[in-house]
Design an enzyme around this catalytic site. Sequence first.
Site, PDB file in Angstrom:
ATOM      1  N   GLY A  81       0.800  -1.216   0.000  1.00 43.88           N
ATOM      2  CA  GLY A  81       0.000   0.000   0.000  1.00 43.88           C
ATOM      3  C   GLY A  81       0.830   1.262   0.000  1.00 43.88           C
ATOM      4  N   ARG A 147       0.318  -5.726  -5.146  1.00 39.17           N
ATOM      5  CA  ARG A 147       0.295  -6.732  -4.092  1.00 39.17           C
ATOM      6  C   ARG A 147       0.280  -8.118  -4.721  1.00 39.17           C
ATOM      7  NH1 ARG A 147      -1.058  -4.567   0.903  1.00 39.17           N
ATOM      8  NH2 ARG A 147      -2.050  -2.510   0.909  1.00 39.17           N
ATOM      9  N   GLY A 148       0.484  -9.118  -3.899  1.00 36.63           N
ATOM     10  CA  GLY A 148       0.369 -10.488  -4.374  1.00 36.63           C
ATOM     11  C   GLY A 148       1.710 -11.173  -4.567  1.00 36.63           C
ATOM     12  N   ASP A 173       5.623  -5.818   5.912  1.00 33.26           N
ATOM     13  CA  ASP A 173       5.909  -7.169   6.361  1.00 33.26           C
ATOM     14  C   ASP A 173       5.913  -8.178   5.204  1.00 33.26           C
ATOM     15  OD1 ASP A 173       6.086  -9.091   8.785  1.00 33.26           O
ATOM     16  OD2 ASP A 173       4.393  -9.904   7.657  1.00 33.26           O
ATOM     17  N   ASP A 203       1.083   1.659   9.394  1.00 31.49           N
ATOM     18  CA  ASP A 203       0.544   1.206  10.682  1.00 31.49           C
ATOM     19  C   ASP A 203       1.581   1.188  11.800  1.00 31.49           C
ATOM     20  OD1 ASP A 203      -1.820   0.854   9.374  1.00 31.49           O
ATOM     21  OD2 ASP A 203      -1.776  -1.334   9.349  1.00 31.49           O
ATOM     22  N   GLY A 247      -4.895   0.729  10.660  1.00 34.43           N
ATOM     23  CA  GLY A 247      -4.419  -0.092  11.766  1.00 34.43           C
ATOM     24  C   GLY A 247      -5.043  -1.460  11.715  1.00 34.43           C
ATOM     25  N   ARG A 248      -4.515  -2.320  10.840  1.00 32.40           N
ATOM     26  CA  ARG A 248      -5.085  -3.656  10.663  1.00 32.40           C
ATOM     27  C   ARG A 248      -4.922  -4.505  11.926  1.00 32.40           C
ATOM     28  NH1 ARG A 248      -6.345  -5.444   5.706  1.00 32.40           N
ATOM     29  NH2 ARG A 248      -6.057  -7.567   6.459  1.00 32.40           N
ATOM     30  N   ILE A 355      -4.933  10.076   3.775  1.00 29.27           N
ATOM     31  CA  ILE A 355      -3.733   9.986   4.614  1.00 29.27           C
ATOM     32  C   ILE A 355      -2.630   9.211   3.903  1.00 29.27           C
ATOM     33  CG2 ILE A 355      -2.816   8.988   6.760  1.00 29.27           C
ATOM     34  CD1 ILE A 355      -5.510   9.618   8.063  1.00 29.27           C
TER      35      ILE A 355
END
Length: 431
Positions: A81, A147-148, A173, A203, A247-248, A355
Amino acid sequence: MSLKKKLNTLVETLGQAKIHSPLKTCRFINEKNTLTLPIPKELLDENDQGPYSIVCEEAGPRQLLYFDPPKTKCAIVTCGGLCPGINDVIRSIVMTCYHNYNVASVVGIRYGLQGLIPKYGHPLVELDPSTVSNIHEFGGTILGSSRGHQSPEEIVDSLERLNINILFMIGGDGTMKAARAIYKEIKKRKLKLSVIGIPKTIDNDIYLVSQTFGFDTAVEKATEAIRCAHTEAIGAPNGIGMVKLMGRESGFIAAQATLALKEVNFVLIPEVPFNIHGENGFLSHLEKRILSRGHAVVVVAEGAGQDLFDNLGTDASGNKKLGDICAVLREEIKKYFTSKNIPYTLKFIDPSYIIRSIPANANDRVYCGFLGQHAVHAGMSGKTNMLVSRLQDRYIYLPISIVTQKRRKLNPNSNYWSAVLSSTGQPLNME
């Protein structure tokens, strides 16, 4: 807190460094010296028993290099992201490569690791001081992202074809785990190719990283949304302002923004479970706040209350899909206050994509500049399978395997969370 339990985090190198650095005005870091730094309690999980200190390598320029600068080709890829400051890191890497080391070439990989897979057909971008000079003024990433999972074998095939010596990977991560897989494939083929990570997650949830870049900017922008929610709340009888923040799995943005702007009355984060209903539930406390003060401001991290949802599967990056907790809260507030015949007005604000996409603020720009510079110093000296981190205001090198062991989470038993509760006045628990 005992400092006897230490974590040794010395990083790998491709071989002996023998080439004298072209840098003239700097303090070279002695390879034989290491830093022993205490790990703040706030960086440890609620039940974490250590390690309590870390033995690590100080980041910075080395007097001897592994790669010969005029013959060195570097590549930069951004994954995952968006986050304020990515362009600043890209710019710093390119400027350091050219102005400090005079490398042969720096190429940008388009749209994440897809750019190294031929079937996607994404062209490379040649990066030099002229192309990156003003990119820090813009949000997002000039290289694009994706992604992916992508095949490490195909990625390394492309790196070989391109004659890349150093690969800089900017991501969170999932990206660091991909970097680890790419490193393993490189090592399997016995290639002399360095993989350097720069941790990116808005995050702020990367283990052993005190603060990730973009976090300061995110908190600053989040407070603007909270201020607007407060204005809306006090502008109507029984007004409720609700703000959803990123904030997952970790509630750092929600908590920090709450501390920065004192108007928040409830902050809900992934690390602290809560009940919606019941005598001690969220709705009961919200009602008391409304009846006593006539308005309330609620800040909700997107990963809060996920125990209220069934398993929704995973996304392309392997992350757990989240239930829309704010939609549930808004519906339950409507039912609860209607049943009690309490009139109210609720305004909901979700500034998440604003944001993510804004340019970095001054503090993050400085931070990103140092991260990019230290990443280049590491790559040129032949280090690999590592990332650049900042701990206790010291820039250090850490093995990727260490920081991908787990996610950093907010400790609900810490003084930090206690300060948040003190600021909001909400109960210790709502279960």
